[in-house]
Design a protein around this motif. Structure first.
Motif, PDB file in Angstrom:
ATOM      1  N   ILE A  19      55.371  57.247   7.895  1.00 48.12           N
ATOM      2  CA  ILE A  19      54.642  57.324   9.165  1.00 48.12           C
ATOM      3  C   ILE A  19      55.466  56.698  10.281  1.00 48.12           C
ATOM      4  CG2 ILE A  19      52.607  56.474  10.401  1.00 48.12           C
ATOM      5  CD1 ILE A  19      51.086  56.772   7.715  1.00 48.12           C
ATOM      6  N   ALA A  20      56.057  55.532  10.004  1.00 46.33           N
ATOM      7  CA  ALA A  20      56.875  54.855  11.014  1.00 46.33           C
ATOM      8  C   ALA A  20      58.093  55.703  11.367  1.00 46.33           C
ATOM      9  CB  ALA A  20      57.300  53.487  10.497  1.00 46.33           C
ATOM     10  N   GLY A  22      58.365  58.988  11.153  1.00 47.11           N
ATOM     11  CA  GLY A  22      57.906  60.130  11.935  1.00 47.11           C
ATOM     12  C   GLY A  22      57.631  59.751  13.375  1.00 47.11           C
ATOM     13  N   ALA A  23      57.019  58.585  13.579  1.00 44.35           N
ATOM     14  CA  ALA A  23      56.732  58.121  14.939  1.00 44.35           C
ATOM     15  C   ALA A  23      58.033  57.860  15.698  1.00 44.35           C
ATOM     16  CB  ALA A  23      55.877  56.859  14.895  1.00 44.35           C
ATOM     17  N   ILE A  26      59.583  61.270  16.617  1.00 43.90           N
ATOM     18  CA  ILE A  26      58.879  61.905  17.740  1.00 43.90           C
ATOM     19  C   ILE A  26      59.213  61.185  19.044  1.00 43.90           C
ATOM     20  CG2 ILE A  26      56.579  62.288  18.717  1.00 43.90           C
ATOM     21  CD1 ILE A  26      55.631  62.775  15.803  1.00 43.90           C
ATOM     22  N   GLY A  27      59.243  59.861  18.997  1.00 37.12           N
ATOM     23  CA  GLY A  27      59.583  59.090  20.197  1.00 37.12           C
ATOM     24  C   GLY A  27      60.989  59.371  20.682  1.00 37.12           C
ATOM     25  N   TYR A  30      61.091  62.846  22.215  1.00 41.06           N
ATOM     26  CA  TYR A  30      60.422  62.834  23.513  1.00 41.06           C
ATOM     27  C   TYR A  30      61.332  62.219  24.570  1.00 41.06           C
ATOM     28  CZ  TYR A  30      57.068  61.617  27.136  1.00 41.06           C
ATOM     29  OH  TYR A  30      56.425  61.479  28.331  1.00 41.06           O
TER      30      TYR A  30
END
Length: 54
Positions: A19-20, A22-23, A26-27, A30
């Motif tokens: 999860i970390a 993936g975040a 994505i960050g 972005y």
């Protein structure tokens, strides 16, 4: 009992890391797209300024 707990904890750790990760991914994407947008906007702005001067 203890042997059942170890894979469970490892699974939780792997899930949290996923999860970390993936975040973070994505960050990063972005931030990269926003920087790319800013660079393109600056480039277009400079092109428009040179065209107006001539």
């Amino acid at each position: 009992m203890a042997f059942d707990l170890i894979p469970f904890i490892l699974n939780l750790v792997v899930i949290l890391i996923s999860i970390a990760g993936g975040a973070l991914l994505i960050g990063t994407l972005y931030r990269g797209y926003t920087l790319l947008g800013i660079i393109l906007a600056e480039k277009n702005n400079k092109n428009n300024n040179t065209e107006k001067k001539t």
